[in-house]
Design a protein around this motif. Structure first.
Motif, PDB file in Angstrom:
ATOM      1  N   MET A 176     -24.367  16.644 -38.560  1.00 23.52           N
ATOM      2  CA  MET A 176     -23.521  17.458 -39.595  1.00 23.52           C
ATOM      3  C   MET A 176     -23.902  18.853 -38.984  1.00 23.52           C
ATOM      4  N   LYS A 177     -24.855  19.217 -38.490  1.00 21.09           N
ATOM      5  CA  LYS A 177     -25.224  20.540 -38.020  1.00 21.09           C
ATOM      6  C   LYS A 177     -24.220  20.973 -36.697  1.00 21.09           C
ATOM      7  N   ASP A 226     -12.459  12.231 -53.923  1.00 18.18           N
ATOM      8  CA  ASP A 226     -11.486  13.303 -53.452  1.00 18.18           C
ATOM      9  C   ASP A 226     -11.993  13.988 -52.035  1.00 18.18           C
ATOM     10  N   ASP A 227     -13.189  14.378 -52.158  1.00 17.70           N
ATOM     11  CA  ASP A 227     -13.623  14.536 -50.704  1.00 17.70           C
ATOM     12  C   ASP A 227     -13.586  13.840 -49.652  1.00 17.70           C
ATOM     13  N   THR A 228     -13.961  12.387 -49.686  1.00 16.86           N
ATOM     14  CA  THR A 228     -13.558  11.579 -48.579  1.00 16.86           C
ATOM     15  C   THR A 228     -12.121  11.311 -48.365  1.00 16.86           C
ATOM     16  N   ARG A 229     -11.176  11.551 -49.177  1.00 17.38           N
ATOM     17  CA  ARG A 229      -9.835  11.530 -49.046  1.00 17.38           C
ATOM     18  C   ARG A 229      -9.545  12.770 -48.205  1.00 17.38           C
ATOM     19  N   CYS A 230      -9.958  13.882 -48.407  1.00 13.36           N
ATOM     20  CA  CYS A 230      -9.754  14.875 -47.674  1.00 13.36           C
ATOM     21  C   CYS A 230     -10.358  14.979 -46.254  1.00 13.36           C
ATOM     22  N   LEU A 284     -19.093   7.098 -44.110  1.00 16.95           N
ATOM     23  CA  LEU A 284     -18.456   6.924 -45.683  1.00 16.95           C
ATOM     24  C   LEU A 284     -18.170   5.374 -45.940  1.00 16.95           C
ATOM     25  N   ASP A 285     -17.628   4.669 -44.938  1.00 14.99           N
ATOM     26  CA  ASP A 285     -17.307   3.356 -45.311  1.00 14.99           C
ATOM     27  C   ASP A 285     -18.565   2.646 -45.430  1.00 14.99           C
ATOM     28  N   GLU A 286     -19.684   2.695 -44.474  1.00 14.99           N
ATOM     29  CA  GLU A 286     -20.679   2.226 -44.733  1.00 14.99           C
ATOM     30  C   GLU A 286     -21.566   2.504 -46.216  1.00 14.99           C
ATOM     31  N   VAL A 331     -19.606  16.513 -49.398  1.00 22.82           N
ATOM     32  CA  VAL A 331     -19.942  15.064 -49.190  1.00 22.82           C
ATOM     33  C   VAL A 331     -21.351  14.810 -48.443  1.00 22.82           C
ATOM     34  N   THR A 332     -21.726  16.280 -47.992  1.00 25.20           N
ATOM     35  CA  THR A 332     -23.025  15.943 -47.274  1.00 25.20           C
ATOM     36  C   THR A 332     -24.218  15.356 -48.318  1.00 25.20           C
ATOM     37  N   PRO A 333     -24.436  15.858 -49.527  1.00 26.95           N
ATOM     38  CA  PRO A 333     -25.514  15.155 -50.244  1.00 26.95           C
ATOM     39  C   PRO A 333     -25.282  13.901 -50.325  1.00 26.95           C
TER      40      PRO A 333
END
Length: 172
Positions: free
Chosen positions: A154-155, A118-122, A110-112, A72-74
């Motif tokens: 993220m780091k 699938d990755d966001t659901r994870c 993620l919402d914004e 999801v990072t990219p």
């Protein structure tokens, strides 16, 4: 000649809806004389096995989260959001609470950014794997820590996950 009756049980940890669990066969002919003893034996064995299975599952969920974060990072790197990023500073007891803070902040991004896959659901499902007794631990609130941009956030999140993994490895 007939085989003795057996009970097949599938263990699944709470908050892990997609788990396949582990299957164990309990031979009930060992205590044929007492139904009550059979029931108590089943409860005892299942409680021991479910504790071990859930501990393993919690570690696995961290590695699943790391995979989802990598994917999801990219999608979120161009976000201009500023997020609270707690630092550990030797507070091992606060790791899980701070991880929850990170995940909640990440879900906001993620919402914004309107990212849903699938990755966001994870990532969203990961919150359910965290111990519900977290509120009993006294840690400084996430909001007292400085705001960081998405890259630094993220780091810091990855560093926290690595610290949890090494702590878990030390306990094994």
């Amino acid at each position: 000649m007939t085989a003795p009756p057996a009970t097949l049980v599938q263990l699944v940890c709470p908050g892990d809806p997609g788990a396949t669990g582990a299957q164990f066969q309990l031979i009930s002919h060992l205590y044929q004389g007492s139904h009550k003893a059979q029931v108590w034996l089943c409860f005892f064995v299942l409680s021991l096995l479910s504790t071990f299975t859930c501990a393993v599952s919690a570690h696995d969920s961290d590695s699943d989260l790391l995979i989802c974060l990598t994917n999801v990072t990219p999608c979120i790197e161009k976000s201009d959001a500023m997020l609270y990023a707690p630092s550990m500073n030797g507070k091992e007891i606060c790791q899980t609470i701070y991880l929850k803070c990170y995940i909640l902040e990440l879900i906001m991004v993620l919402d914004e950014e309107e990212i849903d896959n699938d990755d966001t659901r994870c990532i969203r499902d990961f919150i359910d794997t965290l111990n519900p007794e977290l509120n009993l631990v006294r840690c400084p609130p996430c909001e007292i820590y400085p705001l960081k941009n998405i890259t630094e956030f993220m780091k810091s999140l990855n560093n926290l996950l690595e610290a949890r993994a090494s702590l878990h490895a030390d306990k094994m």
